[in-house]
Design a protein around this motif. Structure first.
Motif, mmCIF file in Angstrom:
data_model
loop_
_atom_site.group_PDB
_atom_site.id
_atom_site.type_symbol
_atom_site.label_atom_id
_atom_site.label_comp_id
_atom_site.label_asym_id
_atom_site.label_seq_id
_atom_site.Cartn_x
_atom_site.Cartn_y
_atom_site.Cartn_z
ATOM 1 N N ALA A 110 -4.759 1.359 1.329
ATOM 2 C CA ALA A 110 -5.015 1.278 -0.283
ATOM 3 C C ALA A 110 -6.296 0.381 -0.309
ATOM 4 N N TRP A 145 -9.651 2.411 -1.424
ATOM 5 C CA TRP A 145 -10.612 1.872 -2.486
ATOM 6 C C TRP A 145 -11.956 1.711 -2.407
ATOM 7 N N VAL A 148 -4.850 4.590 -5.727
ATOM 8 C CA VAL A 148 -3.641 5.537 -5.703
ATOM 9 C C VAL A 148 -3.408 6.414 -4.545
ATOM 10 N N SER A 205 3.391 5.043 0.918
ATOM 11 C CA SER A 205 4.511 5.156 -0.196
ATOM 12 C C SER A 205 5.760 4.847 0.247
ATOM 13 N N MET A 237 -6.535 13.916 -6.466
ATOM 14 C CA MET A 237 -5.402 13.154 -5.832
ATOM 15 C C MET A 237 -4.751 14.141 -5.213
#
Length: 464
Positions: free
Chosen positions: A170, A174, A189, A196, A263
């Motif tokens: 992440a 980012w 995200v 996850s 996404m």
């Protein structure tokens, strides 16, 4: 000379504002890209008060000022030029800043990973502190044993030490979106999707405690905990895809459609395309580097301690960030740091010998602070301001770093974090390794100092 006066003089000597394409800075250096290199009065700049040296690297004219001062001078330069990017065409700026393709690739890694490094440094310090506080020798001072440490306290320390690496994709995603012009929140995200809880953990799969998911009968999918390359590549592709969408999606539906498609595209290529491939590539690179470092009889440590110092000269040392992050994420240890530290400390030893033997006050004024700076892990003033200028001191520091690297390898030293070396680096060895870390670095310093004193520098070299 005040920072304002120094900044004004620097702008004047590099050819005034109209010759400046862009201005940046790092921890110690002011980095200026110019349209016409011939307009720079390099000798006059190096003679300025508080300037410790200058050089060209990767298309940038870099002026060594030192920590703290460089930030203040940069602020004053920006007040004169108006913006970090001044005149000049975009095409010329790209060429000047990044040089050849390999240098551009390394710089790209650097731009992405540098913003992530502070939290990884902090995490490494937390790991070192936890190691110190859970040692039997330390606990015995207070009449305690490891069994006396409350589980709740251990859990608290795990939160401090495990979180950054658990969500490393992440952070990388980012930062990649941020650097490639995408929406950083989409990058976050996407990165979180890669780790996850719905996916089997990479750590659990690696330990044989869980099985990866199988899609289409052939593609095995697990989380990317601790991985860097899949998140990096996903970020590049998805950020560019988002920019393309924003040019073609009508404004009326852009808010909904663009994030949705970005996404969807990003997680699809990450899980079923580039992710599995790059994960194997990443593991292969780590395997190769670690096997080179662990060549028998300390050979790997000697080679890296000696020749690793050349990476900074060619501007490709940022590639090490990726390797160190991957090592820490893989098993919690950084095998490059103790060997690289020996090289930095050896630079300090060599430059101190120059400082003592030099007859020029200017050289002494540059060399003594450069020694202290190198001991704190900032070697640019020592390397570019002194050692490389005279060549022989730099060669002596390479030998000193090689000797220290050899010992660090033999002793199997390994750090709990990254990006701090020398004296601050002791915080990454707050365990049974600390005495060995200190001894190895003292030897590196002493070898470089002794060789420079007797063979690497004479007063005659100042006038040559």
């Amino acid at each position: 000379m005040s920072e304002k006066e120094l900044a004004k003089k620097i702008v004047e000597l590099v050819g005034q504002t109209e010759n400046i394409v862009s201005v940046r800075h790092c921890a110690t250096r002011l980095r200026i890209v110019v349209s016409d290199k011939e307009k720079i009065e390099e000798k006059a700049i190096e003679d300025l008060d508080k300037v410790k040296g200058s050089f060209f690297n990767s298309g940038q004219y870099q002026i060594i000022l030192g920590t703290g001062l460089v930030n203040r001078v940069y602020d004053e330069v920006i007040k004169i030029t108006g913006e970090p990017e001044a005149a000049g065409t975009g095409e010329k700026k790209e060429t000047m800043v990044y040089g050849n393709r390999f240098q551009r690739a390394v710089r790209m890694f650097s731009d992405v990973f540098v913003p992530v490094i502070p939290v990884l440094v902090a995490t490494g310090l937390f790991m070192g502190l936890r190691g110190l506080l859970t040692q039997e020798a330390v606990l015995s001072i207070f009449g305690l044993t490891p069994e006396n440490i409350p589980q709740s306290l251990l859990l608290y320390t795990q939160i401090l030490t495990d979180t950054a690496f658990a969500f490393l994709p992440a952070l990388v995603c980012w930062s990649t979106f941020r650097n490639f012009g995408g929406s950083p929140v989409i990058g976050i995200v996407l990165g979180l999707m890669l780790v996850s809880p719905s996916l089997p953990s990479a750590y659990a799969v690696g330990a044989g405690e869980a099985e990866p998911l199988v899609f289409f009968g052939i593609i095995k999918v697990a989380g990317y905990q601790g991985s860097v390359l899949p998140a990096f590549a996903t970020g590049i592709l998805a950020a560019n895809f988002e920019k393309w969408l924003r040019k073609h999606i009508p404004d009326s539906v852009d808010l909904i459609v663009t994030p949705f498609l970005t996404m969807l595209f990003g997680i699809t290529i990450a899980l079923f395309g580039i992710g599995p491939v790059l994960h194997y590539v990443e593991n292969g690179v780590l395997w190769l580097v670690e096997h080179l470092l662990f060549l028998p009889m300390g050979i790997g440590g000697f080679l890296y301690g000696c020749f690793g110092q050349l990476l900074g000269i060619f501007g490709i040392h940022h590639i090490l960030n990726f390797l160190e992050i991957s090592m820490l994420a893989s098993d919690g240890w950084n095998y490059l740091n103790p060997i690289g530290t020996c090289g930095n400390v050896a630079q300090a030893g060599a430059v101190l010998a120059v400082a003592i033997k030099a007859s020029s006050n200017k050289m002494k004024q540059v060399s003594y602070p450069a020694c202290f700076s190198a001991l704190l892990g900032i070697t640019e003033p020592a390397v570019f301001g002194v050692n490389l200028k005279f060549v022989k001191p730099f060669l002596m520091s390479m030998i000193g770093g090689g000797v220290g690297g050899f010992l660090a390898s033999i002793l199997n030293l390994r750090a709990t974090g990254m990006s701090i070396t020398g004296i601050p680096g002791t915080l990454l060895y707050l365990n049974e390794q600390l005495p060995l870390y200190l001894i190895v670095n003292v030897i590196s310093f002493a070898v470089a100092f002794g060789l420079t004193w007797f063979l690497g520098f004479s007063k005659d070299m100042e006038n040559s």
